[in-house]
Design a protein around this motif. Structure first.
Motif, short mmCIF file in Angstrom:
data_model
loop_
_atom_site.label_atom_id
_atom_site.label_comp_id
_atom_site.label_asym_id
_atom_site.label_seq_id
_atom_site.Cartn_x
_atom_site.Cartn_y
_atom_site.Cartn_z
N ASN A 19 5.48 -2.33 0.88
CA ASN A 19 5.53 -3.51 1.76
C ASN A 19 4.33 -3.53 2.70
O ASN A 19 3.75 -4.60 2.94
CB ASN A 19 6.83 -3.53 2.55
N SER A 20 3.92 -2.38 3.19
CA SER A 20 2.78 -2.30 4.10
C SER A 20 1.48 -2.67 3.39
O SER A 20 0.63 -3.36 3.94
CB SER A 20 2.66 -0.89 4.68
N GLU B 168 1.42 -6.32 2.76
CA GLU B 168 1.09 -6.95 4.03
C GLU B 168 -0.42 -6.90 4.28
O GLU B 168 -1.04 -7.90 4.67
CB GLU B 168 1.83 -6.22 5.16
#
Length: 141
Positions: free
Chosen positions: A125-126, A129
């Motif tokens: 997810n990071s 992002e």
């Protein structure tokens, strides 16, 4: 074929992929690569202290190899140049912001980040992002 050097392009197009296998890092003080090939290592590196291998966790268990951390591999599926500047720093910096350790291995075509198994989804997810933040503002709608 040379890879991409432009950092903004690398970040915007890196498309992280989470491998479903589990890996471990292990070391052997006096081993050589030929005698360790039966472990089917993903990665081999000689250091002063010994031979480091990255192997699948199941292989380590079958061969009674001690390990302390189970890792997942996230591959950046863009062909990064070995001369590219900043990709490793950007990726490891983003993961550090989230409290995630990043063990980065660069191969000829791609960069691979090994993260603790329990942080794999958070790491993905990071990185997504980071990829979204790197897209040109006109392409985000």
């Amino acid at each position: 074929m040379d890879g991409i050097k432009h950092l903004a392009t690398l970040l915007a197009c890196m498309k992280p992929h989470l491998d479903d296998k589990e890996y471990i890092f292990c070391t052997f003080p006096s081993a050589t690569i030929p005698e360790m090939l039966h472990l089917n290592p993903l990665y081999c590196f000689y250091e002063e202290e010994g031979l480091t291998l990255i192997i699948q966790k199941d292989c380590a268990i079958q061969n009674k190899i001690r390990f302390s951390t189970v890792l997942k591999m996230i591959s950046l599926t863009i062909h990064s140049s070995l001369d590219a500047v900043g990709l490793t720093a950007a990726v490891s910096g983003k993961l550090a912001e989230k409290g995630i350790s990043a063990n980065v291995v660069s191969a000829y075509y791609h960069d691979h980040i090994f993260v603790q198994k329990e942080y794999a989804r958070k790491a993905m997810n990071s990185l997504i992002e980071l990829q979204m933040e790197s897209l040109p503002s006109s392409s985000i709608q």
